[in-house]
Structure formats: C-alpha cells, structure tokens
Design a protein around this motif. Sequence first.
Motif: not given
Length: 547
Positions: A103-108, A119-130
């Motif tokens: 779901p994060l990938a689909a939203a980002s 979409q912005a929240l999903a992209r932020a989560l991806i950046i932080v966890t990476r």
Amino acid sequence: MTSTTTAPPAPALPGAEDRSRPGRRPLLAGVLPAVYLATAVFGCWWIDVSLSSVLAGWQDTWRLLQRMTPPTFGPIGELASLVIQTLLIAVAGTGLATIASVPLAAASASTYTGSRAVQALARALIIVTRAIPSLVFAIIFVRVFGLGPMAGGLAIAVHSVGMIAKLYADALEEQDGAPVEAITATGATRLQTFLSTVWSRSVPTLAGIVLYRLDINIRASAVLGLVGAGGIGVALQTAMGSLNYPRAAGIVLVIVGLILLLELLSVTVRRRLSTHRRANTASQLFSVGREPFTLGWDGPRVRRLLLGLGTAALFGYSLWALNADLGRVRGSLPNLWALLSGMVPPALSVEILVAVMESLLMAMTATTVGVVLGLVLALLATDLLVRNSVISGAVRLLVVLMRGVPDIIFALLFVAALGLGPFAGFLALSISCTALAAKFFTDSLENLDPAPREALEATGASRLQVLVSGVWPQFVPAFLGNSLFTSDLALRESAVLGIVGAGGVGFLLHESTATLHYETTSAILILLIVVVFAIESAARWVRRQVF
C-alpha cells in the motif's frame, strides 16, 4: 552491515547529452573525484591515517587472527539453533515489510490519483525508513520490547519497507496505463482497478524485489545480536566479550558460510525468475480451462500454489518464533510512550555534530580508498589489462569473500586488535567499499559496448591504449554512478560502527538509548535522516546531469 544492494544501472540515457549543457559531464567527471579526494585528505588527518599506522594496524590485526586459530564452534546444537533464529528473523521481517510496502508503494507512486497528503506521507515514510540502518532500529526496539528476536524482526521489517516500497513504486510507475484506464472506465473502484490490473501484472516484479531484500536481510540479521536483538550475533558478542577468540572465529566462519550459501541460492532463484519473465512476455497467471472463461490446472499453476502455501506457512512460523505475543506488546506500551515522549524536543549539541561529521568523513574517506582499490580489482577481474584466468578467478573469489563478511564484524575485529576509535571503523569501511566497488565496476565493465574496443584492437593498439581510448569514455557514467552509490551505503554503515567502538555517531546513539536520554537519540536520528537525504538528493542530481 554490509549491504549488498546492486548499484542502479548506469548507462547513459538516449538524448542525455542534449538535455545537459555542453561540457557538463566532463566538468562533473573532474569535480566530483576532486571533492572526494580533498575530503579524503582531510579525513585521513582527522582519523590519523598514515602509511605507518596502516602497516602497524595490519600487524596488530594479524596477531589477533593468530590468536583466533584454530577456530572452534562450541555446542553445535546451540549454534544451529541461533542460525535458524537468524533466518527466521529475516523471513519474518521481510514478510512484514512486504505487507506494509504494497500500500505504501501504491500511494507514493506518481500514478496514485488519491489525496496528495496521503502521497506525501507515504513518500516521507519510505525516505525515513530507508535512511535509518536496521541496526539503529534494533537498538530502539530492544529498548522498547526488550532483548530477543522480536526486536530484531521489527528492525528488519521497518528498515526494509524503505527499499521494497521504493523499488515497487518504481515498477508500478513503469507499467502501461491503458489497462487501468479501461477498467476505470467501467466504473470500477480504485481498489478493484488496482487488484485487477496493476497488482496482477506486478507480482513477478514484487517477488524478485522481495527475494533480493531477503538476501540482504539475512546478512543484516546475522549481526543484530550485537545489540541484543537475537540471532547468531548474540553468540559472537558473547565470545568477543569473554575474549574467546577461537570461538568468535568459528562463529564468523559460520556467518560467512551462511551468507555465501544463501547468496548463491538467491542469485540462482532471481536468474530463473528473470528468465521466466523474459520467456513469457505476455503474462498469464492461469492456464486456460476446458471451457471458456474457466481456469485450468497445469503443472506450473500447481507448483505456484504449493510454493505460495509453503511461503505463507514459513512466514507464519517465523512470526510465531519472534515470541511477539499480545501480552508482551501491551507490556511494552509504557516503554514506547516513554521513548516517543522523551524524544521531544530533540537535544542537538556540538558533540553530536562532531560525531556525525566523523561518520561522514569515515564514509567518504573509505569510499575514496575503496573506489581506487575496487577499480584495480575490477580491471584484474576482467580481460582488459591482464588476460589470465587464474588471476581473474582469484580476484573474483577474493571479492566474494570480502563481501561475505559484514563490515561491522570487520570493525569488531579491528577494535579488538587496534583499540577504540575511528581508525578501526575506517579500515572496516575501506574493505567493504573496496568489495562493493569492485563488484559494481566489474559488472559495468563487462556490460560495455565491445565495438570501440574491438575497433581499436584491430588497429594494433595496446591494451592500455584500448582501455584509455575505447573503454574509459564509456565507463565514466557507470564509474561516477557506482561510486556515489558506494558512498551512500558507506554513510549508512558508518553511522552504526560506533556501536562496537569504531568511531562515528553510533556510540552516542547506543549510549543515549541505554541511559534513557531519548532527546539525544531523536537529535541523532534527525541529523542522520537529513544527511542521508541530502547525499541521496545530490547523487540523483549528479546522475541526471551525467547520464
């Protein structure tokens, strides 16, 4: 932890020269190495690196290795149990990350048509966890949930979300939009459209991404025990702490053997998956049944079903093995609240800034050394200069063995031999960067267009002339891209080497959680995210200009 993420492809895109100002590529090709070289010179002064110190360090390390021989393995049953626990931590973490990443990938993805805030929240989560290494998450989760594999599984899961979701989002963006538009035109909901078109076509790609991440996570889970997060790293930490060096050597050999075996298995599976995708360009999930609009059962479909059921069963067992019962989770809520509330406001200090700068200097200095040595090894591993199969095979084996040892284990050994400080971390990162750069450069050199090289050879040019005139101009984009990628990985790893006393900000991070100074923890995490994001952004900008 040495991350073995394959560097992104670096060939120049069609029309890249037209989009860039004239001279942009030669300018960057000269400026970028100069910046790294200048930083490395300053880093060598800061870390106190000299030829005499390196020679003395290797002598001390050799004496330590002599004390570690012959290696011993101790109770085989105990070691086997820890190896199995390591594998289950990796499987559980990868499975949880996959569930969260879809779901994060689909939203980002840029194809997402929903709320821009989501979409912005999903992209932020991806950046932080990476941006935050799994070992850092392990330190935090050990504080919240206590010692054991549960903290390790959650650390692997949270960090893996960043990579899986990012790569899967890229795959979703590359799909043809016509089927989505056709299904949407029938009045289907967004979820129905996603499941019937995007999801069904992306399953093979997602499977490849997950297999690749599982390979990386097994390497990562092998050292999580150094901070009490379960797995075989617990035995390694105990052996090193009790100065039982032969036992430590045996455990390191088990870790290296496990990683190399699983890497071979992972490469084989990914190759078969890639071959299957190329052979089946018209994707068909199910065979045709006897009657129209009915699904048939053939051998491949039965095998896929059995494989899916087996994977689900293994994932379920791995979750059970984490000992993540509901009562334990409820009992950890006060610890979680204390952690989150204690992080506000962050307590930034000069000591933290200096430690982060030290991590950055260690990473960039080690990258410079690794790129130079890696290029030499890559040239020896190919037939560009030395056409000797024995030398080529020996170099490739050396690179595989170097990549098989996580860099934090190298750091642990250097700290034991040389004492605490960034010099031990620099040596560990240099070995890691050399192995990574050699692997990336070898792959890039072997994938270059052979036509210019063959044309120069036909004129009687020497091997050095062919390398300088026919190979190097093609190799520059890959050289810059792979060097930046190696630097990015080195920075993430340098942030955790301090956990074992090898310099950088890792020591302050570990100490702040151990002493419950969570405001310091949050300041360090914020700085790490900012620095990693800044370097990633700079690397993307350079790639756009060069490629």
